[in-house]
Design a protein around this motif. Structure first.
Motif, PDB file in Angstrom:
ATOM      1  N   VAL A   1       0.838  -1.202   0.000  1.00 24.10           N
ATOM      2  CA  VAL A   1       0.000   0.000   0.000  1.00 24.10           C
ATOM      3  C   VAL A   1       0.872   1.252   0.000  1.00 24.10           C
ATOM      4  O   VAL A   1       0.599   2.222  -0.730  1.00 24.10           O
ATOM      5  CB  VAL A   1      -0.956  -0.011   1.213  1.00 24.10           C
ATOM      6  CG1 VAL A   1      -1.521   1.381   1.460  1.00 24.10           C
ATOM      7  CG2 VAL A   1      -2.093  -0.996   0.985  1.00 24.10           C
ATOM      8  N   GLU A   2       1.928   1.240   0.793  1.00 25.94           N
ATOM      9  CA  GLU A   2       2.826   2.401   0.839  1.00 25.94           C
ATOM     10  C   GLU A   2       3.477   2.632  -0.526  1.00 25.94           C
ATOM     11  O   GLU A   2       3.582   3.771  -0.994  1.00 25.94           O
ATOM     12  CB  GLU A   2       3.909   2.183   1.906  1.00 25.94           C
ATOM     13  CG  GLU A   2       3.384   2.128   3.336  1.00 25.94           C
ATOM     14  CD  GLU A   2       2.746   3.431   3.788  1.00 25.94           C
ATOM     15  OE1 GLU A   2       3.162   4.501   3.279  1.00 25.94           O
ATOM     16  OE2 GLU A   2       1.834   3.386   4.628  1.00 25.94           O
ATOM     17  N   LEU A   3       3.898   1.546  -1.156  1.00 28.80           N
ATOM     18  CA  LEU A   3       4.545   1.687  -2.468  1.00 28.80           C
ATOM     19  C   LEU A   3       3.584   2.176  -3.539  1.00 28.80           C
ATOM     20  O   LEU A   3       3.928   3.046  -4.348  1.00 28.80           O
ATOM     21  CB  LEU A   3       5.152   0.342  -2.888  1.00 28.80           C
ATOM     22  CG  LEU A   3       6.497  -0.037  -2.283  1.00 28.80           C
ATOM     23  CD1 LEU A   3       6.927  -1.413  -2.777  1.00 28.80           C
ATOM     24  CD2 LEU A   3       7.572   0.997  -2.626  1.00 28.80           C
ATOM     25  N   LYS A   4       2.382   1.635  -3.549  1.00 35.93           N
ATOM     26  CA  LYS A   4       1.443   2.064  -4.610  1.00 35.93           C
ATOM     27  C   LYS A   4       1.057   3.522  -4.415  1.00 35.93           C
ATOM     28  O   LYS A   4       0.858   4.249  -5.401  1.00 35.93           O
ATOM     29  CB  LYS A   4       0.225   1.139  -4.648  1.00 35.93           C
ATOM     30  CG  LYS A   4      -0.730   1.199  -3.488  1.00 35.93           C
ATOM     31  CD  LYS A   4      -1.915   2.115  -3.744  1.00 35.93           C
ATOM     32  CE  LYS A   4      -2.842   2.126  -2.544  1.00 35.93           C
ATOM     33  NZ  LYS A   4      -3.957   3.097  -2.696  1.00 35.93           N
ATOM     34  N   ASP A   5       0.966   3.986  -3.168  1.00 32.83           N
ATOM     35  CA  ASP A   5       0.675   5.402  -2.928  1.00 32.83           C
ATOM     36  C   ASP A   5       1.848   6.282  -3.375  1.00 32.83           C
ATOM     37  O   ASP A   5       1.656   7.341  -3.986  1.00 32.83           O
ATOM     38  CB  ASP A   5       0.401   5.648  -1.443  1.00 32.83           C
ATOM     39  CG  ASP A   5      -0.973   5.164  -1.007  1.00 32.83           C
ATOM     40  OD1 ASP A   5      -1.820   4.897  -1.888  1.00 32.83           O
ATOM     41  OD2 ASP A   5      -1.200   5.036   0.209  1.00 32.83           O
ATOM     42  N   ARG A   6       3.046   5.815  -3.093  1.00 28.05           N
ATOM     43  CA  ARG A   6       4.237   6.597  -3.413  1.00 28.05           C
ATOM     44  C   ARG A   6       4.409   6.770  -4.915  1.00 28.05           C
ATOM     45  O   ARG A   6       4.863   7.813  -5.391  1.00 28.05           O
ATOM     46  CB  ARG A   6       5.475   5.915  -2.820  1.00 28.05           C
ATOM     47  CG  ARG A   6       6.758   6.754  -2.874  1.00 28.05           C
ATOM     48  CD  ARG A   6       7.901   5.980  -2.225  1.00 28.05           C
ATOM     49  NE  ARG A   6       7.517   5.509  -0.905  1.00 28.05           N
ATOM     50  CZ  ARG A   6       8.068   4.461  -0.281  1.00 28.05           C
ATOM     51  NH1 ARG A   6       9.015   3.759  -0.909  1.00 28.05           N
ATOM     52  NH2 ARG A   6       7.669   4.098   0.912  1.00 28.05           N
ATOM     53  N   TYR A   7       4.026   5.757  -5.697  1.00 25.24           N
ATOM     54  CA  TYR A   7       4.270   5.796  -7.133  1.00 25.24           C
ATOM     55  C   TYR A   7       2.993   5.945  -7.964  1.00 25.24           C
ATOM     56  O   TYR A   7       3.013   5.735  -9.173  1.00 25.24           O
ATOM     57  CB  TYR A   7       5.046   4.546  -7.560  1.00 25.24           C
ATOM     58  CG  TYR A   7       6.472   4.565  -7.036  1.00 25.24           C
ATOM     59  CD1 TYR A   7       7.469   5.251  -7.709  1.00 25.24           C
ATOM     60  CD2 TYR A   7       6.784   3.943  -5.836  1.00 25.24           C
ATOM     61  CE1 TYR A   7       8.767   5.304  -7.223  1.00 25.24           C
ATOM     62  CE2 TYR A   7       8.081   3.986  -5.327  1.00 25.24           C
ATOM     63  CZ  TYR A   7       9.066   4.667  -6.026  1.00 25.24           C
ATOM     64  OH  TYR A   7      10.350   4.719  -5.531  1.00 25.24           O
TER      65      TYR A   7
END
Length: 383
Positions: free
Chosen positions: A186-192
């Protein structure tokens, strides 16, 4: 909930309305003798595929009356709508859409969301239906090493910033029993600026206080755009669902070919699934017993020197490596009275052939103890 993120969906749906191509579901309930109740009005049914009228026989066939058409034609029995609304509340999402199977959900949803100029990032051990859905989408298929977040971030960083990006993962991996790092994803998809789709086929009914799934247990419902799950595993039935925002449901009704162009599930199947689901919700002891037995079984095998990989769930693989040894191991266990199927490539990667054990809440402790003894004996005989 994610109005700005879904703006491209809103735009496409408005375009469909302007071109008079927008599809929507209308309740249609069979009334017998070629009539139906559609949107509250009794109508002569000249749109069904029940060509011989066999669904209108009396007796037991009534209970298993099929839809006789796509839900967008005359097959949208109110049973579907009621269950979708009820199940969406259970999942904590705005909407839910039923599919005929998990395979049909994955090969319908991914191509409807992603296209030739988009990128899908998929865990290398994702289920074959996810892989097939990506292939059908014609999007760029980028596989990241199993649960390797650093590798995924490197790939996300390289992706075209102008394309739509989708990360897809199983929650519990069906051949390994390992669990996806959903919080980090979730953190990665939000970041990118990506979307995240989680396949809860092997976690639905088992995680969360009432079995809502791993996404719910981790408190990520508001942050995961697309949840897919099935009713053919823990719920002991058939069918599948997609849970998410209302605009996602509308978009899939209009774009998912495996939903649009297939006959709906028989309403009786939905009713039986609903009964199993209601039972699973209230019987927490089943989830606790399954968890306890899986921990014991996995540790019992490891203590005897067996390799169970990264399993941390009710799915426990016995990694054996070669196809030949796995087949022989399987044969010995079946001779001893244990249903143990050899899982080989291409279902799993080369060199990782295995026996896949799946635990049930209702397995007796003494039976599991006996099974471990048989597995241990087979291992010693084949050493």
């Amino acid at each position: 909930m994610r109005k700005s993120a879904w703006q491209w969906m809103h735009t496409e749906l408005e375009s469909l309305k302007e071109r008079a191509q927008f599809r929507y579901l209308v309740d249609s309930e069979p009334q017998g003798q070629g009539w139906l109740l559609r949107d509250g009005r009794r109508m002569l049914n000249l749109a069904s595929n029940d060509y011989l009228g066999l669904q209108q026989r009396s007796g037991i066939a009534d209970a298993w009356m099929g839809a006789a058409a796509s839900r967008l034609i005359v097959g949208n029995n109110p049973v579907y709508r009621r269950f979708e609304e009820e199940f969406a509340r259970f999942k904590g999402t705005e909407s839910c859409l039923l599919f005929s199977s998990g395979y049909m959900a994955n090969v319908g949803v991914i191509p409807s969301l992603m296209g030739r100029h988009d990128v899908v990032f998929s865990d290398r051990l994702n289920h074959a239906s996810i892989v097939d859905g990506i292939v059908l989408s014609r999007a760029e298929h980028v596989r990241y090493r199993h649960r390797d977040l650093d590798h995924l971030e490197t790939l996300l960083r390289k992706a075209d910033t102008g394309s739509k990006k989708l990360i897809v993962t199983d929650s519990v991996f069906s051949m390994d029993g390992s669990i996806a790092p959903l919080r980090e994803l979730v953190e990665l998809k939000d970041r990118y600026g990506a979307m995240l789709m989680v396949d809860e086929a092997h976690s639905g009914g088992l995680y969360g206080e009432q079995g809502q799934g791993l996404v719910h247990e981790l408190g990520l419902t508001e942050r995961v755009e697309i949840q897919m799950g099935t009713f053919s595993k823990a719920y002991g039935g058939y069918g599948a669902y997609i849970a998410g925002d209302e605009v996602l449901k509308q978009y899939l009704v209009n774009k998912a070919r495996s939903f649009i162009y297939t006959t709906a599930l028989p309403p009786a199947v939905i009713e039986s699934v609903r009964l199993n689901w209601l039972q699973a919700r209230k019987e927490e002891w089943r989830r606790k017993e399954l968890s306890r037995k899986a921990v014991w079984f996995r540790e019992a095998l490891r203590q005897r020197g067996f390799d169970t990989g990264e399993s941390e769930s009710h799915i426990v693989p016995l990694l054996l490596g070669s196809n030949e040894r796995t087949v022989r191991f399987s044969e010995k266990l079946q001779q001893a009275g244990i249903a143990a199927v050899a899982i080989r490539p291409p279902t799993v990667p080369e060199g990782t052939a295995r026996i896949r054990f799946t635990l049930m809440a209702t397995h007796r402790d003494e039976d599991l103890q006996w099974a471990v003894e048989q597995i241990d004996r087979a291992g010693r005989e084949l050493a």
